[in-house]
Design a protein around this motif. Structure first.
Motif, PDB file in Angstrom:
ATOM      1  N   UNK B 670       0.993  -1.349   0.199  1.00 33.08           N
ATOM      2  CA  UNK B 670       0.017   0.011  -0.094  1.00 33.08           C
ATOM      3  C   UNK B 670       0.916   1.314  -0.058  1.00 33.08           C
ATOM      4  N   UNK B 671       1.993   1.015   0.515  1.00 38.23           N
ATOM      5  CA  UNK B 671       2.764   2.378   0.091  1.00 38.23           C
ATOM      6  C   UNK B 671       4.443   2.074  -0.293  1.00 38.23           C
ATOM      7  N   UNK B 672       5.316   3.188  -0.526  1.00 39.65           N
ATOM      8  CA  UNK B 672       6.609   2.803  -0.864  1.00 39.65           C
ATOM      9  C   UNK B 672       7.255   4.031  -0.092  1.00 39.65           C
ATOM     10  N   UNK B 673       8.416   3.737   0.701  1.00 41.89           N
ATOM     11  CA  UNK B 673       9.135   4.799   1.309  1.00 41.89           C
ATOM     12  C   UNK B 673      10.637   5.005   0.800  1.00 41.89           C
ATOM     13  N   UNK B 674      11.040   6.001   1.115  1.00 42.76           N
ATOM     14  CA  UNK B 674      12.271   6.073   0.662  1.00 42.76           C
ATOM     15  C   UNK B 674      13.334   4.988   1.404  1.00 42.76           C
ATOM     16  N   UNK B 675      14.456   4.943   0.968  1.00 38.84           N
ATOM     17  CA  UNK B 675      15.604   4.198   1.515  1.00 38.84           C
ATOM     18  C   UNK B 675      16.191   4.788   2.701  1.00 38.84           C
TER      19      UNK B 675
END
Lengths: 110, 876
Positions: B670-675
């Motif tokens: 449901x989401x993508x975050x920065x590394x």
């Protein structure tokens, strides 16, 4: 002046003691006496100075000592040459001969 | 020691007297025989003998020297020699004392952790049960029923004790703090023969009926820190994980546990384990294995027989309980290995030895540099003292005696340095004791200076003193009789100089290794400081919560966290609040096996609550954060990091895809975050999956919150949590910056050590180079004078000196660089991804050494260039 004499005597006295002891064990007094007799009393050393030399040579391992009975049945310390002493004697004799030859060469009238 | 030497001296004196008197008496007798008057004869005999006292003194000097008193004489002589050159002595003692002190410190720490025998009764027959693992031995852990079997049927042990660590919230006087203690079998203290500092210790009677013996013993260090050493503590009550215990006594200072570095805050009997662990099944289940076992060998049973018996017993237990095995895990129980009580199992032991070895290497380098420095200085002194030696040879000292005297002098020097070093070591170990290790486990490193440590320093001083004093001593005694009048023959001078060159080159090489080490550690550290997972870490605070210990299940825990989050968020100054399973700085996240589009992958995995990313300052790139609606019964959702998303869907479109978690479970992205920069060894960001806390089975979480600035909210957070659950301790409360500082402590310590010692080494090396160059050119004064007289320009002379120094420096740098390169390659793992061949570090250290060498040569070079040819030639 005194030091000069001591230095000159350093090697020579050792050589004379080694030579004397090479003929068999002796106590200190006899060593002194024999050196004087042999040199026809020319080399008159203060007799006491013989002893530090004897102790030093013993420390170096050239001679060994042992308490025993003297000819008049008194306790005396006898010195004898060790194997290292014999080697040292041979070496010092050679050096001495070379030096005295050199001195003779120098002194011989041109 | 004193009396025999005294007697020998008397005997020597007597013999000398006898001999000399005999001579005078014989001479007197001879004079008498020749017809002299008795008095004249005696006088004449004394006269011809010379000064009796002086002769006796000379004899005694020669003789006395071969006996014990020569040693005293040597020491006196050596002390005088050292006192005569205070500058040399101070520099030498200091350079050695640093090395010896540092080495002694490392030894005393290793001694405390690894080698010092445990203060228990008959430790020789006590053995801890380990098992043979793939990487050496490791601790063998058993279940409670297994332990009972060990006691009843092994035949190997006369008695067996069991223990395990317990992590608890300790409530005392209305305050709950995390405490690390031990749960032990009732025979634990009796078997080890430990006596209490106060009250009584636990007995077999405390370990009879489950749940019926709420008694606790307090560890000595904890008694001091938390109770102020108050004797009235016996009879008081405290609460461990919500259960009330009565304190019955205090463990003695010298005994902490069978691992002396582990100092538990409390000891409670195994009968209370259900309460402490909030797990009533522990008494019955063979599945949970957590007890460590130590036994006293039965009389007549050998270690090997006991190992065989226990291995057989384990296999019998296995065979009797097929439920312990799944189909895949049908391997037989591992072989049992018995290890002396207190010794670490192979895997941990090796790691500890590795750390000790690294520390020894660092301080060993410092010691070597110091030794090389002093040896170089002594060599120079030996040359200066050639005259003195020659005079002493003439006066009848033997060469052996001179060597011995020189060795005594260097031995004396090293012993003084050793004493100063021990004082330094005492200071350093005191300093070390104030450092708290970044761990919840209470470490007690009682690195006291005991007889073993003192023996080690003495041995170190003597061995280094002999080794490094030998070359200068031999050189000094090589003095020629002729040396009084002439200079020593040239070839020896060259040899001596070459030896000093070797010392200086060695010093530069070792200094380079230390400085490169410090440089690499420093760079690695700077890199490590930037591993914050998000933004503005100074405003982020954390504290771990462990309601699992209080018996909370998943649902109750989630409700508690919900309340904690609400209360903390309501505090003034708190911007946002969330939870995460482990806030592990520097990696160590758990990995999970997932299946994406038919491909298996084991990404790192974190369990987080809503608002985690906002709290830490990690940007959400696509999709949404976890929300309250992602409940346990709602469809499973995950958030992945950029690397994960790009790995499978290079052109975006990760949202809405599904990830398989095995057993038919799958979750929607449901989401993508920065590394985040989560890992210390972060050469490349790794794929990461975040699971929603509300959809996981985790009970123990770490609270994280971001503050707006102003007064820290920690105290308010503590009261908020306490109001909800008084028995819940706030574990390791600290800011994110503090957490990173703690996680990087080993590297900071290593870097600081290498740096400090590198600077010391550098100072020593400068002294060494300066001394050598000035010395060699003082020797070459005549030659230089001649060169100048023959038309050499002053610039040429200056260059000559500088080039010589430079040549030494470059040789040392070359050797040192090779050494450092090899060593740091072996240590790459410690360097946070800074390559061992980090060129910048090497180049700057080498440049520094060159500059320093040139500076050290500058003064002697200027002096050489100013040599007045006339004076120089006349000197000869």
């Amino acid at each position: 002046m005194a030091t000069t004499r001591a230095e000159l005597l350093q090697g020579t006295l050792d050589l004379l003691v080694l030579k004397t002891l090479s003929e068999g064990p002796l106590h200190g007094y006899d060593v002194a006496r024999r050196i004087q007799e042999r040199s026809a009393d020319v080399l008159v050393v203060e007799e006491g100075s013989l002893y530090p030399a004897l102790y030093r040579m013993e420390e170096k391992g050239w001679i060994a000592s042992e308490w025993g009975k003297s000819d008049n049945n008194r306790r005396a310390k006898f010195y004898s040459l060790t194997r290292a002493g014999r080697k040292q004697f041979a070496e010092e004799t050679k050096v001495w001969e070379r030096v005295s030859r050199a001195i003779q060469l120098v002194l011989r009238p041109a | 020691m004193k009396l025999p030497a005294f007697l020998r001296k008397r005997q020597i004196d007597r013999e000398i007297d006898n001999e000399l008197r005999f001579h005078i008496e014989r001479r007197t007798a001879d004079y008498l025989a020749a017809g002299m008057a008795p008095e004249a004869a005696a006088r004449e005999a004394r006269r011809s003998f010379g000064n009796f006292h002086s002769v006796r003194e000379q004899c005694r000097d020669v003789r006395g020297a071969s006996f014990g008193e020569a040693f005293v004489q040597d020491i006196r002589h050596g002390a005088r020699g050292l006192a005569n050159s205070p500058g040399f002595t101070t520099v030498a003692v200091l350079s050695l004392a640093l090395g010896i002190g540092a080495t002694t410190t490392v030894f005393s720490v290793s001694n405390a952790a690894l080698w010092r025998p445990l203060p228990v009764r008959d430790a020789g027959s006590l053995f801890s049960v380990h098992e043979r693992g793939p990487q050496g031995s490791r601790l063998h852990v058993v279940s409670y029923p297994d332990y009972l079997d060990y006691r009843a049927n092994s035949g190997a042990f006369a008695d067996v004790l069991a223990w395990t660590e317990a992590d608890a919230g300790l409530r005392l006087d209305g305050r709950t703090e995390p405490a690390y203690g031990m749960v032990v079998s009732g025979n634990y203290f009796p078997m080890l023969g430990v006596t209490p500092a106060l009250g009584r210790l636990l007995t077999v009677g405390d370990d009879r009926t489950p749940g019926a013996h709420p008694v606790a013993v307090i560890g000595f260090a904890h008694w001091q820190s938390r109770f102020g050493g108050d004797a009235a503590v016996v009879g008081k009550t405290l609460k461990l994980n919500g259960h009330t215990f009565t304190i019955v006594g205090v463990a003695p200072k010298e005994f902490t546990s069978t691992y002396s570095v582990f100092a538990p805050a409390f000891y409670v009997p195994l009968s209370m384990q259900a309460e402490v662990f909030a797990d009533p099944e522990r008494f019955e289940s063979r599945l949970s294995r957590y007890l460590k076992v130590t036994g006293r060998l039965a009389p007549g049973v050998s270690r090997g027989q006991a190992e065989a018996a226990l291995t057989v017993l384990d296999r019998r237990i296995d065979a009797a309980h097929p439920e312990l095995h799944t189909e895949e895990d049908a391997a037989p129980a591992p072989a049992i290995v018995l290890a002396p009580v207190g010794s670490f199992p192979g895997d941990i032991g090796l790691a500890l030895l590795g750390v000790a070895g690294l520390l020894f290497a660092i301080v060993g380098f410092v010691l070597l540099i110091g030794c090389a420095n002093v040896a170089g200085m002594m060599l120079a002194r030996a040359t200066v003292r050639r005259h003195e030696m020659a005079v002493r040879l003439v006066l009848g000292a033997t060469r052996r005696r001179l060597v011995r005297q020189m060795l005594t002098e260097s031995g004396l020097l090293f012993c003084i340095a050793g004493a100063v070093g021990v004082v330094l070591a005492v200071l350093m170990t005191r300093g070390l004791a104030t450092i708290t290790l970044p761990a919840d486990v209470p470490f007690a490193l009682d690195a006291k200076i005991d007889a073993r440590v003192l023996g080690f320093s003495l041995l170190l001083a003597l061995v280094t003193g002999t080794l490094f004093g030998l070359a200068p001593a031999l050189e000094a005694a090589r003095a020629e009789l002729g040396g009084v009048l002439r200079d020593a023959p040239a070839p020896r001078g060259v040899r001596r100089t070459r030896l000093r060159h070797a010392f200086v080159v060695g010093q530069i090489a070792l200094t380079l290794v230390l400085l490169v080490g410090a440089g690499l550690a420093g760079r690695a550290l700077r890199h490590a400081q930037t591993i914050y997972p998000g933004q503005k870490p100074e405003s982020v605070w954390t504290a771990s919560l462990g309601p699992g210990r209080l018996g909370y299940d998943g649902a109750r825990a989630r409700a508690l966290y919900q309340q904690v989050a609400e209360r903390v968020a309501a505090l003034p100054g708190v911007e946002s609040v969330s939870f995460v399973r482990h806030l592990d700085i520097g990696g160590g996240y758990s990995r999970t096996s997932v299946e994406v589009e038919g491909v298996e992958l084991a990404p790192e995995c974190g369990t987080v609550a809503p608002a985690y990313f906002r709290t830490l300052g990690i940007t959400l790139l696509e999709g949404r954060d976890f929300a309250a609606t992602d409940a346990a019964d709602a469809p499973m959702v995950v958030i992945v990091n950029e690397t994960f998303a790009r790995h499978f869907w290079p052109n975006a479109g990760a949202l809405g895809r599904r990830i398989g978690f095995g057993e038919g479970r799958s979750a929607e992205i449901v989401g993508v975050v920065e590394n985040g920069r989560q890992r210390i060894l972060g050469e490349k960001p790794l794929p990461f999956v975040y699971v929603a806390f509300s959809q996981s089975s985790n009970v123990d979480m770490t609270l994280v919150w971001r503050e707006r600035g102003g007064a820290p909210a920690m105290a308010a957070v503590r009261s908020a949590v306490e109001a909800l659950e008084p028995d819940l301790a706030l574990g390791s409360p600290m800011s994110l910056v503090g957490a990173v500082r703690q996680a990087t402590l080993p590297w900071r310590v290593a870097g600081a050590l290498a740096g400090a010692f590198g600077v010391v080494g550098l100072a020593l090396a400068v002294l060494g180079i300066f001394g050598l160059v000035s010395y060699t050119f003082r020797q070459r004064t005549q030659e230089i004078g001649l060169r100048v007289a023959l038309g050499a320009r002053r610039g040429d002379v200056f260059r000559l000196v500088m080039i010589q120094g430079l040549r030494l420096a470059l040789t040392g740098i070359g050797i040192g660089a090779a050494l450092a390169f090899g060593l740091s390659h072996a240590l790459t793992a410690l360097l946070f991804g800074i390559g061992a061949g980090d060129f910048a570090t090497y180049a700057s250290v080498a440049a520094l050494l060159v500059v320093v060498t040139l500076l050290a040569c500058w003064l002697p070079a200027r002096r050489a260039a100013r040599i007045d040819p006339m004076t120089a030639l006349r000197l000869g």
